[in-house]
Design a protein around this motif. Structure first.
Motif, short mmCIF file in Angstrom:
data_model
loop_
_atom_site.label_atom_id
_atom_site.label_comp_id
_atom_site.label_asym_id
_atom_site.label_seq_id
_atom_site.Cartn_x
_atom_site.Cartn_y
_atom_site.Cartn_z
N ASP A 87 39.70 102.62 20.40
CA ASP A 87 40.76 103.60 20.43
C ASP A 87 41.14 104.20 22.12
N ALA A 88 42.00 104.99 22.12
CA ALA A 88 42.49 105.28 23.34
C ALA A 88 41.32 105.61 24.30
N SER A 100 49.67 96.92 22.44
CA SER A 100 49.10 97.54 21.30
C SER A 100 49.88 96.94 20.00
N GLY A 133 48.03 105.85 5.27
CA GLY A 133 47.83 104.40 5.24
C GLY A 133 47.46 103.99 3.96
N GLY A 138 49.73 105.20 18.58
CA GLY A 138 48.45 104.97 19.26
C GLY A 138 48.85 104.51 20.66
N GLY A 146 57.91 92.29 17.61
CA GLY A 146 57.85 92.57 16.35
C GLY A 146 57.25 93.89 15.69
N ASP A 147 56.71 94.68 16.48
CA ASP A 147 56.11 95.75 15.98
C ASP A 147 56.64 97.14 16.37
N VAL A 148 56.76 97.95 15.42
CA VAL A 148 57.47 99.24 16.03
C VAL A 148 56.41 100.67 16.11
N HIS A 149 55.17 100.14 15.51
CA HIS A 149 54.13 101.42 15.70
C HIS A 149 53.87 101.76 17.10
N ASP A 150 54.09 102.99 17.43
CA ASP A 150 53.74 103.47 18.69
C ASP A 150 53.07 104.86 18.93
N GLY A 153 44.75 98.22 18.55
CA GLY A 153 45.50 98.38 17.34
C GLY A 153 44.56 98.16 16.11
N LEU A 205 49.85 96.96 15.68
CA LEU A 205 49.12 97.35 14.25
C LEU A 205 49.08 96.39 13.15
N LEU A 206 50.19 95.28 13.13
CA LEU A 206 50.27 94.55 12.27
C LEU A 206 49.52 93.28 12.53
N VAL A 207 48.91 92.63 11.40
CA VAL A 207 48.35 91.51 11.15
C VAL A 207 49.10 90.47 12.36
N VAL A 227 56.46 107.75 5.21
CA VAL A 227 55.45 107.41 6.19
C VAL A 227 56.14 108.01 7.62
CO1 B1M Z 1 53.48 100.92 9.23
N1 B1M Z 1 51.83 99.74 8.72
N2 B1M Z 1 54.68 99.64 8.68
N3 B1M Z 1 54.67 102.17 9.80
N4 B1M Z 1 51.90 102.20 9.31
C1 B1M Z 1 50.43 99.99 8.80
C2 B1M Z 1 50.10 99.68 10.23
C3 B1M Z 1 49.66 99.77 7.68
C4 B1M Z 1 48.23 99.02 7.80
C5 B1M Z 1 50.11 100.35 6.49
C6 B1M Z 1 49.51 99.80 5.18
O1 B1M Z 1 49.81 99.06 4.67
N5 B1M Z 1 48.14 100.45 4.78
C7 B1M Z 1 50.45 98.16 7.15
C8 B1M Z 1 50.07 97.04 8.27
C9 B1M Z 1 49.51 95.72 7.18
C10 B1M Z 1 49.36 94.81 8.09
O2 B1M Z 1 49.88 94.17 8.88
N6 B1M Z 1 47.77 94.65 8.27
C11 B1M Z 1 51.88 98.58 7.79
C12 B1M Z 1 53.19 98.22 7.40
C13 B1M Z 1 53.13 97.07 6.35
C14 B1M Z 1 54.32 98.24 7.99
C15 B1M Z 1 55.96 97.91 7.60
C16 B1M Z 1 55.83 96.45 7.50
C17 B1M Z 1 56.26 98.50 6.50
C18 B1M Z 1 57.74 98.11 5.91
O3 B1M Z 1 58.56 98.15 6.42
N7 B1M Z 1 57.46 97.52 4.66
C19 B1M Z 1 56.49 98.24 9.09
C20 B1M Z 1 56.41 97.64 9.89
C21 B1M Z 1 57.65 97.65 10.91
C22 B1M Z 1 57.46 96.81 12.23
O4 B1M Z 1 56.50 97.14 13.00
N8 B1M Z 1 58.27 95.63 12.40
C23 B1M Z 1 55.99 99.82 9.02
C24 B1M Z 1 56.61 100.94 9.66
C25 B1M Z 1 56.09 101.95 9.76
C26 B1M Z 1 56.76 103.23 10.17
C27 B1M Z 1 58.03 102.97 11.24
C28 B1M Z 1 57.21 104.03 8.89
C29 B1M Z 1 55.50 104.12 10.98
C30 B1M Z 1 55.33 103.92 12.24
C31 B1M Z 1 56.01 105.12 13.27
C32 B1M Z 1 55.84 104.96 14.53
O5 B1M Z 1 54.67 104.16 15.08
N9 B1M Z 1 56.58 105.59 15.63
C33 B1M Z 1 54.25 103.60 10.12
C34 B1M Z 1 53.01 104.16 10.19
C35 B1M Z 1 52.84 105.70 10.70
C36 B1M Z 1 51.81 103.49 9.62
C37 B1M Z 1 50.37 104.00 9.31
C38 B1M Z 1 50.33 104.94 8.04
C39 B1M Z 1 49.69 104.83 10.72
C40 B1M Z 1 49.71 104.18 11.89
C41 B1M Z 1 49.71 105.31 13.13
O6 B1M Z 1 50.52 105.82 13.69
N10 B1M Z 1 48.30 105.79 12.95
C42 B1M Z 1 49.55 102.56 9.53
C43 B1M Z 1 48.33 102.95 8.31
C44 B1M Z 1 47.07 103.04 9.18
O7 B1M Z 1 47.04 102.91 10.44
N11 B1M Z 1 46.10 103.67 8.73
C45 B1M Z 1 50.58 101.65 9.00
C46 B1M Z 1 47.81 106.69 14.09
C47 B1M Z 1 47.45 105.94 15.55
C48 B1M Z 1 46.74 107.19 16.48
O8 B1M Z 1 46.42 105.11 15.17
O9 B1M Z 1 48.17 103.13 16.27
O10 B1M Z 1 45.92 102.68 14.94
P1 B1M Z 1 46.77 103.64 15.98
O11 B1M Z 1 46.03 103.75 17.20
C49 B1M Z 1 44.73 103.85 17.39
C50 B1M Z 1 43.99 102.64 17.58
O12 B1M Z 1 44.32 101.52 16.93
C51 B1M Z 1 43.83 102.40 19.01
O13 B1M Z 1 43.80 103.74 19.62
C52 B1M Z 1 44.33 104.72 18.61
C53 B1M Z 1 43.42 105.78 18.39
O14 B1M Z 1 43.07 106.44 19.57
N12 B1M Z 1 45.00 101.64 19.81
C54 B1M Z 1 44.74 101.12 21.20
C55 B1M Z 1 46.29 101.25 19.51
N13 B1M Z 1 46.84 100.71 20.28
C56 B1M Z 1 46.05 100.58 21.39
C57 B1M Z 1 46.18 100.08 22.72
C58 B1M Z 1 44.90 100.08 23.65
C59 B1M Z 1 43.86 100.78 23.03
C60 B1M Z 1 43.62 101.34 21.82
O15 B1M Z 1 44.95 99.53 24.80
C61 B1M Z 1 46.25 99.14 25.30
#
Ligand code: B1M
Length: 213
Positions: A200-201, A145, A48, A103, A97-101, A175, A147-149, A61
């Protein structure tokens, strides 16, 4: 490199060469969830950070996400599970609108391994589809869930649509872009039922357990 550093590096570099033997090594002295929440998440945070600094492109990524998914899939059978699906039913989705899956799928694994039936609707799920699924599957709670703003904003819209559809089931949200404060003000403001933020989860599981008690 230490084992933890190697595990983080697989994610950062998006490579699976050597991943499984190192996961086997890690499993010898760490529970699977600690491997995910520790070195693998450290790797994802670094991805990230690098992405944010324009040092990685989306394709890279995506490779990192594939490694994370492969690691979670490999670790999943090693997690402790309860046999029955009796505690309750969760309807789960990544919002419109969000593809992140990754988490979201972790939430599914952890709840499913701990006695919940999880109906996972996938990614980019709009509220009308969620509302239809609530009527069809009659869950005990709904998990969102995102991840985007803009996904945090989408949760406000979904909560509002739920209220208008007469839905007041407990809503679990999580998220990266969400905060407890946003949940308790913006989302709760539009929702007639209880809204809970999980960082977190595992926290998601704790809240689910408390709700179903
Ligand atoms: Co993207 N992405 N991404 N991305 N991506 C982020 C989220 C971002 C922060 C990266 C950055 O810029 N530093 C940023 C968001 C900016 C913002 O809006 N604040 C971003 C961006 C900008 C984008 C795109 C717009 C990029 C582009 O195309 N220019 C695009 C968006 C597409 C869309 O959604 N429409 C995009 C695309 C992608 C990939 C497809 C390449 C890929 C996702 C693949 C996939 O998920 N299948 C990806 C990835 C991998 C990330 C980062 C690097 C990692 C996310 C992740 O999987 N983390 C991420 C940066 C970051 O988070 N550090 C980033 C691991 C995962 C286990 O954590 O999902 O947070 P997370 O889940 C956590 C907690 O949040 C919580 O529990 C989990 C831990 O136990 N949690 C829940 C989550 N959901 C929950 C639900 C619950 C309870 C807890 O109850 C229901």
């Amino acid at each position: 490199l230490s084992l933890d550093e190697r595990l983080a590096r697989y994610v950062v570099e998006g490579t699976k060469d050597g991943l499984l033997p190192d996961l086997d090594l890690a499993l010898q002295d760490m529970p699977p969830l600690d491997i995910i929440n520790g070195p693998l998440m450290d790797g994802m945070s670094e991805v990230g950070r690098l992405f944010n600094n324009n040092e990685l492109i989306v394709a890279e990524v995506l490779q990192s996400a594939e490694v994370m998914k492969a690691a979670v899939a490999y670790l999943e059978p090693h997690m402790e599970k309860t046999e029955s699906h009796t505690k309750g039913r969760l309807l789960l989705a990544t919002v419109k609108g969000d593809v992140h899956d990754i988490g979201k799928n972790l939430v599914e694994i952890i709840l499913a391994n701990n006695g919940y039936e999880v109906v996972n609707l996938g990614i980019k799920v709009p509220s009308d589809q969620l509302i239809q699924a609530v009527r069809e599957h009659k869950p005990d709670m709904v998990g969102l869930s995102g991840l985007l703003v803009k996904s945090a904003q989408q949760m406000v819209i979904t909560a509002d649509d739920f209220t208008h559809a007469g839905i007041d089931l407990p809503l679990l949200v999580g998220g990266a872009a969400l905060t407890k404060k946003f949940t308790l003000t913006k989302i709760a403001d539009k929702y007639q039922g209880p809204v809970i933020y999980a960082k977190d989860a595992m926290e998601g599981l704790d809240f689910a357990n408390r709700l179903m008690d």
